[in-house]
Design a protein around this motif. Structure first.
Motif, PDB file in Angstrom:
ATOM      1  N   ASN A  44       0.816  -1.201   0.000  1.00 30.29           N
ATOM      2  CA  ASN A  44       0.000   0.000   0.000  1.00 30.29           C
ATOM      3  C   ASN A  44       0.856   1.260   0.000  1.00 30.29           C
ATOM      4  OD1 ASN A  44      -2.426  -1.422   0.064  1.00 30.29           O
ATOM      5  ND2 ASN A  44      -2.441  -1.518   2.285  1.00 30.29           N
ATOM      6  N   VAL A  45       0.359   2.267  -0.712  1.00 26.23           N
ATOM      7  CA  VAL A  45       1.027   3.558  -0.737  1.00 26.23           C
ATOM      8  C   VAL A  45       1.132   4.108   0.688  1.00 26.23           C
ATOM      9  CG1 VAL A  45       0.752   5.960  -1.484  1.00 26.23           C
ATOM     10  CG2 VAL A  45       0.378   4.097  -3.101  1.00 26.23           C
ATOM     11  N   ASN A  46       2.275   4.721   0.989  1.00 25.30           N
ATOM     12  CA  ASN A  46       2.545   5.368   2.282  1.00 25.30           C
ATOM     13  C   ASN A  46       2.693   4.376   3.436  1.00 25.30           C
ATOM     14  OD1 ASN A  46       2.494   7.975   1.143  1.00 25.30           O
ATOM     15  ND2 ASN A  46       0.268   8.068   1.341  1.00 25.30           N
ATOM     16  N   THR A  47       2.881   3.105   3.126  1.00 21.29           N
ATOM     17  CA  THR A  47       3.195   2.143   4.173  1.00 21.29           C
ATOM     18  C   THR A  47       4.637   1.680   4.022  1.00 21.29           C
ATOM     19  OG1 THR A  47       2.420   0.265   2.863  1.00 21.29           O
ATOM     20  CG2 THR A  47       0.826   1.332   4.320  1.00 21.29           C
ATOM     21  N   THR A  48       5.199   1.174   5.089  1.00 20.22           N
ATOM     22  CA  THR A  48       6.605   0.761   5.107  1.00 20.22           C
ATOM     23  C   THR A  48       6.696  -0.748   5.253  1.00 20.22           C
ATOM     24  OG1 THR A  48       7.312   2.849   6.080  1.00 20.22           O
ATOM     25  CG2 THR A  48       8.791   0.972   6.333  1.00 20.22           C
ATOM     26  N   PHE A  82      21.244  -6.807   5.901  1.00 20.87           N
ATOM     27  CA  PHE A  82      20.772  -5.467   5.598  1.00 20.87           C
ATOM     28  C   PHE A  82      19.254  -5.477   5.632  1.00 20.87           C
ATOM     29  CE2 PHE A  82      24.699  -6.127   3.337  1.00 20.87           C
ATOM     30  CZ  PHE A  82      25.433  -4.974   3.566  1.00 20.87           C
ATOM     31  N   THR A  83      18.663  -4.420   6.169  1.00 18.22           N
ATOM     32  CA  THR A  83      17.217  -4.264   6.071  1.00 18.22           C
ATOM     33  C   THR A  83      16.905  -3.331   4.910  1.00 18.22           C
ATOM     34  OG1 THR A  83      16.805  -4.652   8.407  1.00 18.22           O
ATOM     35  CG2 THR A  83      15.119  -3.436   7.204  1.00 18.22           C
ATOM     36  N   ILE A  84      16.194  -3.849   3.927  1.00 19.11           N
ATOM     37  CA  ILE A  84      15.803  -3.067   2.758  1.00 19.11           C
ATOM     38  C   ILE A  84      14.366  -2.609   2.981  1.00 19.11           C
ATOM     39  CG2 ILE A  84      15.669  -3.019   0.259  1.00 19.11           C
ATOM     40  CD1 ILE A  84      18.421  -3.748   1.322  1.00 19.11           C
ATOM     41  N   ARG A  85      14.138  -1.326   2.829  1.00 18.81           N
ATOM     42  CA  ARG A  85      12.829  -0.758   3.146  1.00 18.81           C
ATOM     43  C   ARG A  85      12.161  -0.207   1.887  1.00 18.81           C
ATOM     44  NH1 ARG A  85      12.431   2.504   8.476  1.00 18.81           N
ATOM     45  NH2 ARG A  85      12.332   0.328   9.135  1.00 18.81           N
ATOM     46  N   PHE A  86      10.909  -0.613   1.670  1.00 22.73           N
ATOM     47  CA  PHE A  86      10.110  -0.135   0.539  1.00 22.73           C
ATOM     48  C   PHE A  86       8.964   0.702   1.079  1.00 22.73           C
ATOM     49  CE2 PHE A  86       6.825  -1.418  -2.851  1.00 22.73           C
ATOM     50  CZ  PHE A  86       7.156  -0.343  -3.664  1.00 22.73           C
ATOM     51  N   GLN A  87       8.894   1.969   0.633  1.00 25.58           N
ATOM     52  CA  GLN A  87       7.833   2.864   1.084  1.00 25.58           C
ATOM     53  C   GLN A  87       7.323   3.657  -0.114  1.00 25.58           C
ATOM     54  OE1 GLN A  87       8.889   5.416   4.312  1.00 25.58           O
ATOM     55  NE2 GLN A  87       6.853   6.287   4.527  1.00 25.58           N
ATOM     56  N   PRO A  88       6.406   3.047  -0.903  1.00 27.52           N
ATOM     57  CA  PRO A  88       5.914   3.752  -2.101  1.00 27.52           C
ATOM     58  C   PRO A  88       5.059   4.950  -1.721  1.00 27.52           C
ATOM     59  CG  PRO A  88       4.646   1.748  -1.730  1.00 27.52           C
ATOM     60  CD  PRO A  88       5.769   1.741  -0.731  1.00 27.52           C
ATOM     61  N   THR A  89       5.242   6.033  -2.458  1.00 25.10           N
ATOM     62  CA  THR A  89       4.434   7.235  -2.247  1.00 25.10           C
ATOM     63  C   THR A  89       3.383   7.408  -3.326  1.00 25.10           C
ATOM     64  OG1 THR A  89       6.077   8.557  -3.425  1.00 25.10           O
ATOM     65  CG2 THR A  89       6.282   8.412  -1.027  1.00 25.10           C
ATOM     66  N   SER A  90       3.374   6.501  -4.305  1.00 26.17           N
ATOM     67  CA  SER A  90       2.371   6.552  -5.367  1.00 26.17           C
ATOM     68  C   SER A  90       2.177   5.148  -5.903  1.00 26.17           C
ATOM     69  CB  SER A  90       2.807   7.504  -6.492  1.00 26.17           C
ATOM     70  OG  SER A  90       4.009   7.050  -7.082  1.00 26.17           O
ATOM     71  N   GLY A  91       1.095   4.955  -6.660  1.00 27.70           N
ATOM     72  CA  GLY A  91       0.853   3.653  -7.247  1.00 27.70           C
ATOM     73  C   GLY A  91       1.765   3.395  -8.427  1.00 27.70           C
ATOM     74  N   GLY A  92       1.985   2.125  -8.749  1.00 21.31           N
ATOM     75  CA  GLY A  92       2.812   1.761  -9.891  1.00 21.31           C
ATOM     76  C   GLY A  92       3.942   0.844  -9.504  1.00 21.31           C
ATOM     77  N   GLY A  93       4.661   0.349 -10.536  1.00 29.57           N
ATOM     78  CA  GLY A  93       5.756  -0.573 -10.312  1.00 29.57           C
ATOM     79  C   GLY A  93       7.085   0.141 -10.170  1.00 29.57           C
ATOM     80  N   PHE A  94       7.986  -0.414  -9.355  1.00 28.90           N
ATOM     81  CA  PHE A  94       9.305   0.144  -9.112  1.00 28.90           C
ATOM     82  C   PHE A  94      10.331  -0.977  -9.226  1.00 28.90           C
ATOM     83  CE2 PHE A  94       6.177   2.475  -6.680  1.00 28.90           C
ATOM     84  CZ  PHE A  94       6.460   3.806  -6.976  1.00 28.90           C
ATOM     85  N   SER A  95      11.482  -0.694  -9.804  1.00 27.12           N
ATOM     86  CA  SER A  95      12.546  -1.685  -9.867  1.00 27.12           C
ATOM     87  C   SER A  95      13.894  -0.981  -9.811  1.00 27.12           C
ATOM     88  CB  SER A  95      12.444  -2.527 -11.145  1.00 27.12           C
ATOM     89  OG  SER A  95      12.567  -1.712 -12.291  1.00 27.12           O
TER      90      SER A  95
END
Length: 767
Positions: free
Chosen positions: A220-224, A276-289
């Motif tokens: 979800n957007v804005n979640t970590t 390592f802790t890798i953190r994903f925090q999307p601020t918008s919808g869509g795919g990221f790579s």
């Protein structure tokens, strides 16, 4: 080189951890269901003289150092805790017993999160056994995935994953795949990971990173969301020296959290690893790579780690129960509702809105009450506050009114998905429209929603709901008595007219003359009876448009009335009976959540029985002059198959004059929940006119007294003063005092007393 997630949505944080120096390699097996994951670790030790045997899942005393300390020999395979209390989403662990790793484990062990083996020789077969389960959670309901890193051929000549028993998934070559899917319905499931061959540890250095690729899936957007990336050196002698980690990130800052390593490089000793802790925090919808590159002193430098994730958009819509509803004029007590549809993103904790009934030049309606919907019914979890503001009263007695509402979750939230439970219910009345038809509407505005941090969750409002109001003198086709519903009462009226028992007047006659559809033939006869009967049974007119039904649903709750309909589901077939102080001519009701595996059996003269999807509609009636006398009567046996939670809906009980008898409904069924404590649940509607229903809960058979008091504390009416069975009950106050006289408008209290329990609430009678 390290590249950043698009849109500044990716944060890489380093958490240095002390790695076990005894392990030649360590692999992470990830079990996931929904948003819940659990990691298990399996591996091979360095094969030195200090570690000649496998622990095979549980450290033994010999594996520890002197004086019982862990020392350097233990694999730290302590027993896993038991599964959490139900309901839980996921519990996964290795099940092993001490013994040779070349044979299948013969029984269940206590379970560990790690399972390490010793290096024996190049032909050794190692079998790892994993049990995965859930209790009432996501794994039980949806199944999940088992995944592992690529490159397993560096550690064995053959890797296979397969179910221990059954066919939950096909045996899979782990060298050519990186995951398997376990479908729902396999709970618990046990799997084998079978590795053939062992490769003797090399002196190194060797660069290894797991998992690769690192896939976050949809978040979800804005979640970590955090995932762990393990960089290890399986070599047994030489240290791995990572010489560079670029942090330019295309001009954006990239932050390591911790002391070492740093962008200038770091060392990994032989047979060790760092996390390592890798953190994903999307601020918008869509795919990221993105990719992470490590430059190092091992062969194959630089090494690339691929990272991907998808941002799930945020928002949803508050929707009315229907785009358009049809109402009669001069009628009170219409109830409609709002639900949350197609909601995605982080949970909503708070919501405020305004609901306005408006139309030009006048609204033709008047908002009268607001109540909690099923989704926020629990006051221990939700604060529900509202105000109704009435505008100037027009000449037709309508007014443009505004409901201001605030809903705040104290121990609950609105989560992603499409909910069928109402969020709020609102009640309104219609005025005399003075024409054949008129329009009004319900408008949502000023919607504000947020999560627990106060960040908007972007709930929006449905288009205005259109309310078509019909003159009761014209009304609906088939609605003989003009009460706004097409049901058994109308059918009985038409039959009695044909038999000459009554004479339908002009407008009643016009509403009843439906055959041939839709204009009729200026005559009432058997064709009209057949068509009205079919309309009632199917729930729709011949053109496919739905007909309105009276009443709502009752779920194992009794509602006080002059008659009682009892549906006894503890028997097979189910038994339906009616108890009444008045003669009963007919009964109509729906049972939702059930299907029929036979025909209804009844001693009543006319039986109509039809399956409409997941609902059984039943109509039973007597001919005029042969009504069931006052008292108790079994009216039918129904062969039912329960397909969902049972609900009894749209109940109509008719007397000899084809008039509605107020009826309570009692559903008897096995396993019905009993309230944990006494509770005075409130009244509905409030404000009200002319009557309101008060609900209360009783945990065990008890003496209960419920009375209505004026604001000075003087008793106005005793509603209950008797022994009441355990369960949730309702009682209706009709606005009369103990002498049968109507009370004046105003605020009243109602009090419940049962043993040491006392509770008081307020209500308003508005005439």
């Amino acid at each position: 080189m390290i590249r950043k997630f698009i849109g500044a949505a990716f944060l890489l944080a380093f958490l240095a951890t002390a790695a076990q120096a005894q392990v030649a390699y360590k692999l992470t097996i990830t079990i996931g269901t929904g948003t819940t994951t659990q990691n298990l670790e399996l591996g091979i030790n360095d094969g030195g003289a200090s570690y000649p045997a496998s622990s095979n899942g549980v450290d033994t005393a010999a594996a520890f150092g002197a004086n019982g300390s862990v020392g350097t020999a233990g694999f730290r395979e302590s027993l896993a805790p038991p599964a959490p209390p139900a309901p839980f989403d996921l519990d996964a662990k290795f099940l092993s017993m001490p013994g040779s790793p070349s044979t299948f484990p013969a029984g269940l062990g206590a379970g560990t999160f790690r399972n390490f083996r010793a290096f024996v020789n190049s032909s050794t077969v190692d079998t790892f056994r994993i049990k995965i389960s859930g209790d009432g959670g996501s794994w039980e309901n949806n199944g999940g995935t088992i995944s592992w890193p690529s490159g397993l051929n560096a550690y064995g000549s053959s890797w296979t994953i397969q179910p221990r028993t059954g066919t939950a998934f096909a045996a899979t070559n782990m060298l050519t795949s990186t995951s398997v899917t376990v479908p729902a319905g396999n709970n618990p499931v046990e799997v084998y990971i079978i590795k053939v061959g062992q490769i003797a540890p090399s002196p190194g250095p060797t660069f290894s990173a797991s998992p690769n690729p690192l896939a976050f899936g949809s978040r979800n957007v804005n979640t970590t969301t955090d995932l762990v990336l393990t960089v290890s050196n399986p070599g047994t002698v030489n240290a791995l020296n990572v010489t560079a980690v670029d942090t330019t990130l295309g001009g954006q800052s990239f932050f390591w959290v911790g002391t070492a390593p740093n962008p200038a490089g770091f060392n990994v000793p032989a047979s060790s690893s760092v996390n390592f802790t890798i953190r994903f925090q999307p601020t918008s919808g869509g795919g990221f790579s993105e990719q992470i590159e490590f430059a190092h002193n091992a062969s194959g430098s630089p090494s690339v780690i691929n990272i991907s994730g998808t941002g799930q958009a945020q928002g949803g819509e508050l929707v009315f129960s229907a785009d358009t509803v049809v109402r009669n004029d001069l009628t009170s007590g219409y109830v409609d509702s709002l639900t949350v549809a197609t909601y995605v993103g982080v949970p909503t904790r708070s919501l405020q809105l305004r609901l306005i009934n408006t139309y030009s030049p006048t609204s033709k309606t008047r908002l009268t009450a607001v109540s909690r919907g099923a989704r926020v019914a629990d006051p221990s979890k939700w604060i529900f506050q509202y105000e109704i503001g009435h505008g100037p009263v027009a000449s037709d007695l309508s007014s443009i009114d505004t409901i201001r509402l605030v809903i705040l979750g104290t121990n609950d939230s609105l989560v992603a998905g499409t909910s069928t439970e109402s969020l709020v219910k609102f009640t309104y009345s219609t005025v005399d429209i003075g024409t054949d038809s008129a329009w009004s509407s319900m408008v949502l505005t000023d919607i504000v929603s947020s999560d627990w941090r106060g960040v908007s969750t972007q709930l929006t409002g449905d288009a205005p709901q259109q309310v078509l109001i019909l003159d009761r003198g014209v009304g609906l086709n088939g609605d003989t008595n003009g009460d706004g519903f097409v049901d058994l009462l109308d059918l009985l009226q038409v039959i009695d007219h044909i038999l000459g028992r009554i004479t339908l007047q002009t407008r009643e006659f016009q509403r009843s003359d439906v055959a041939p559809w839709p204009s009729g033939d200026n005559a009432l006869d058997a064709r009209d009876v057949a068509l009205i009967q079919q309309i009632i049974l199917t729930g729709e007119y011949p053109d496919g448009s739905p007909i309105p039904f009276t009443g709502g649903s009752v779920r194992a709750i009794s509602k006080t009335g002059a008659a009682r309909l009892v549906v006894d589901l503890t028997q097979n077939p189910a038994v339906v009976s009616i108890e009444s102080n008045d003669a009963v001519k007919g009964v109509q009701f729906d049972i939702a959540g059930a299907a029929s595996n036979g025909s209804a059996v009844s001693d009543m003269q006319n039986v109509l029985f039809r399956q409409n999807g997941g609902t059984l509609r039943s109509v039973f009636y007597q001919n005029s002059g042969s009504e069931l006398g006052a008292g108790a009567h079994v009216i039918a046996t129904l062969p039912l198959v329960q397909i969902a939670e049972i609900e009894v809906r749209n109940v109509v009980v008719a007397n000899a004059m084809n008039q509605r008898i107020p009826a309570e409904v009692l559903v008897r069924k096995s396993g019905t929940d009993v309230p944990a404590s006494f509770d005075l649940l409130g009244n509905y509607p409030n404000p009200f006119n002319p009557s309101t229903t008060i609900s209360f809960a009783v945990p065990a058979q008890s003496s209960v007294r419920i009375s209505v008091l004026d604001m000075l504390g003087r008793e106005v009416r005793t509603l209950v003063s008797s022994t009441v069975d355990a369960g949730t009950h309702s009682i209706v106050w009709d606005g009369l005092d103990n002498h049968g006289a109507a009370v004046s408008s105003g605020m009243f209290m109602y009090r419940m007393q049962a043993g040491d329990f006392t509770a008081t609430r307020t209500m308003t009678l508005h005439k």
